[in-house]
Design a protein around this motif. Structure first.
Motif, PDB file in Angstrom:
ATOM      1  N   GLU A 160      39.567  39.339  28.579  1.00 46.58           N
ATOM      2  CA  GLU A 160      38.315  40.432  29.452  1.00 46.58           C
ATOM      3  C   GLU A 160      38.158  39.819  30.550  1.00 46.58           C
ATOM      4  O   GLU A 160      37.133  40.046  31.283  1.00 46.58           O
ATOM      5  N   ALA A 161      38.994  39.068  31.304  1.00 48.14           N
ATOM      6  CA  ALA A 161      38.957  38.688  32.786  1.00 48.14           C
ATOM      7  C   ALA A 161      38.901  39.962  33.518  1.00 48.14           C
ATOM      8  O   ALA A 161      39.775  40.808  33.508  1.00 48.14           O
ATOM      9  N   ASN A 162      38.359  39.746  34.711  1.00 43.71           N
ATOM     10  CA  ASN A 162      38.421  40.918  35.934  1.00 43.71           C
ATOM     11  C   ASN A 162      39.339  40.359  36.890  1.00 43.71           C
ATOM     12  O   ASN A 162      38.986  39.507  37.497  1.00 43.71           O
ATOM     13  N   LEU A 163      40.374  41.193  36.906  1.00 45.78           N
ATOM     14  CA  LEU A 163      41.652  41.074  37.696  1.00 45.78           C
ATOM     15  C   LEU A 163      41.801  42.349  38.769  1.00 45.78           C
ATOM     16  O   LEU A 163      42.747  42.437  39.233  1.00 45.78           O
ATOM     17  N   ARG A 164      40.722  43.015  39.043  1.00 40.98           N
ATOM     18  CA  ARG A 164      40.664  44.006  39.853  1.00 40.98           C
ATOM     19  C   ARG A 164      41.128  43.705  41.350  1.00 40.98           C
ATOM     20  O   ARG A 164      40.352  42.844  41.609  1.00 40.98           O
ATOM     21  N   ALA A 176      50.371  34.014  28.497  1.00 36.76           N
ATOM     22  CA  ALA A 176      49.005  34.418  28.673  1.00 36.76           C
ATOM     23  C   ALA A 176      48.490  35.345  27.914  1.00 36.76           C
ATOM     24  O   ALA A 176      49.192  36.247  27.367  1.00 36.76           O
ATOM     25  N   ASP A 177      46.979  35.028  27.568  1.00 31.08           N
ATOM     26  CA  ASP A 177      46.338  36.081  26.840  1.00 31.08           C
ATOM     27  C   ASP A 177      45.484  36.924  27.683  1.00 31.08           C
ATOM     28  O   ASP A 177      44.351  36.511  28.217  1.00 31.08           O
ATOM     29  N   LEU A 178      45.853  38.295  27.808  1.00 29.52           N
ATOM     30  CA  LEU A 178      45.286  39.215  28.907  1.00 29.52           C
ATOM     31  C   LEU A 178      44.640  40.193  27.957  1.00 29.52           C
ATOM     32  O   LEU A 178      44.563  41.327  28.544  1.00 29.52           O
ATOM     33  N   ARG A 179      44.305  39.979  26.831  1.00 30.32           N
ATOM     34  CA  ARG A 179      43.644  41.121  26.106  1.00 30.32           C
ATOM     35  C   ARG A 179      42.373  41.738  26.480  1.00 30.32           C
ATOM     36  O   ARG A 179      41.570  40.609  26.888  1.00 30.32           O
ATOM     37  N   GLY A 180      42.349  42.730  26.783  1.00 31.80           N
ATOM     38  CA  GLY A 180      41.027  43.515  27.379  1.00 31.80           C
ATOM     39  C   GLY A 180      40.912  43.067  28.824  1.00 31.80           C
ATOM     40  O   GLY A 180      40.032  43.480  29.338  1.00 31.80           O
ATOM     41  N   ALA A 181      41.832  42.400  29.456  1.00 30.12           N
ATOM     42  CA  ALA A 181      41.832  42.233  30.750  1.00 30.12           C
ATOM     43  C   ALA A 181      41.660  43.398  31.552  1.00 30.12           C
ATOM     44  O   ALA A 181      42.373  44.546  31.237  1.00 30.12           O
ATOM     45  N   ASN A 182      41.193  43.280  32.840  1.00 33.76           N
ATOM     46  CA  ASN A 182      41.002  44.653  33.870  1.00 33.76           C
ATOM     47  C   ASN A 182      41.992  44.403  34.872  1.00 33.76           C
ATOM     48  O   ASN A 182      41.351  43.587  35.668  1.00 33.76           O
ATOM     49  N   LEU A 183      43.063  45.109  35.062  1.00 34.44           N
ATOM     50  CA  LEU A 183      44.034  44.765  36.205  1.00 34.44           C
ATOM     51  C   LEU A 183      44.124  45.889  37.360  1.00 34.44           C
ATOM     52  O   LEU A 183      45.035  46.005  38.079  1.00 34.44           O
ATOM     53  N   THR A 184      43.260  46.696  37.215  1.00 34.24           N
ATOM     54  CA  THR A 184      43.127  47.921  37.830  1.00 34.24           C
ATOM     55  C   THR A 184      43.380  47.412  39.349  1.00 34.24           C
ATOM     56  O   THR A 184      42.716  46.929  39.984  1.00 34.24           O
ATOM     57  N   GLY A 185      44.521  48.007  40.114  1.00 33.08           N
ATOM     58  CA  GLY A 185      44.762  47.855  41.698  1.00 33.08           C
ATOM     59  C   GLY A 185      45.288  46.703  41.804  1.00 33.08           C
ATOM     60  O   GLY A 185      45.504  46.264  42.966  1.00 33.08           O
ATOM     61  N   ALA A 186      45.644  45.800  40.781  1.00 28.32           N
ATOM     62  CA  ALA A 186      46.256  44.345  40.993  1.00 28.32           C
ATOM     63  C   ALA A 186      47.596  44.512  41.619  1.00 28.32           C
ATOM     64  O   ALA A 186      48.331  45.410  41.173  1.00 28.32           O
TER      65      ALA A 186
END
Length: 215
Positions: A160-164, A176-186
């Motif tokens: 659930e991390a915000n990586l926008r 790494a556990d990136l379930r539900g993370a937001n990588l929009t535009g990363a």
């Protein structure tokens, strides 16, 4: 050759090198052996690179723990010719809990945050390039627009991390556990070339840089 001497050799250092030298050697070798720098169709080189990265990660971690252990023993052991004075027992110092802390726009370049609890911390726009966050807890953390160039996020918890808009070029997110993370535009590519290590990463439900949800 002792076990520690072998770890120094893995990092191409002489035994007794300082931890700063160990850290720099690790960064140099991790950059050289990053699988994304090698031809994707060369299976032999890809496997060799992955093995090299495992070895240098292990060497750095073992030497880090060895340095910490030595410093504690050196600091706490009483001189041999004196009787130790009685002291009130104090519990060992623990890494402070950094959950929810505000590090927005902070310069944390090259810092060692391995194993730290940074859940729900605000790291918006922070400079985390070359930072070590091996097994760090970054659940729900705000990493939008953060610079994670060549950051070590091996086995980190980024649910659930915000990586926008974050810069992930050269970052190691293996396991790494990136379930539900937001990588929009990363930023993860240079042209068509993927420049982030995601071997074994869990991306279920993550929003990918192009806005699509990973299934």
């Amino acid at each position: 050759m002792s076990e520690l001497e072998q770890y120094y050799r893995v990092l191409e250092l002489e035994p007794g090198a300082t931890f700063d030298e160990v850290t720099q050697a690790y960064k140099d070798l991790a950059f050289v052996w990053h699988p994304d720098r090698l031809p994707k169709d060369n299976t032999r080189l890809q496997e060799k690179a992955q093995k090299k990265l495992q070895d240098i990660n292990e060497a750095r971690e073992k030497l880090r723990l060895s340095k910490i252990k030595y410093q504690k023993l050196h600091h706490e052991a009483p001189p041999a010719h004196k009787q130790p004075t009685q002291k009130t027992h104090q519990p060992p110092k623990q890494n402070p809990d950094l959950s929810g802390k505000d590090f927005s726009r902070a310069n944390l370049q090259g810092r060692d945050l391995s194993g730290r609890n940074l859940s729900y911390a605000n790291l918006c726009g922070a400079n985390l390039s070359d930072t070590f966050m091996h097994k760090a807890n970054l659940t729900g953390a705000n990493l939008s627009e953060a610079n994670l160039f060549r950051a070590n996020l091996l086995l980190a918890d980024l649910r659930e991390a915000n990586l926008r808009g974050a810069n992930l070029i050269g970052a190691d997110l293996s396991g790494a556990d990136l379930r539900g993370a937001n990588l929009t535009g990363a930023r993860i590519r240079s042209g068509d070339r993927l420049l982030v290590k995601l071997i074994g990463a869990n991306l279920v439900g993550a929003i990918m840089p192009d806005g699509k949800i990973y299934e």
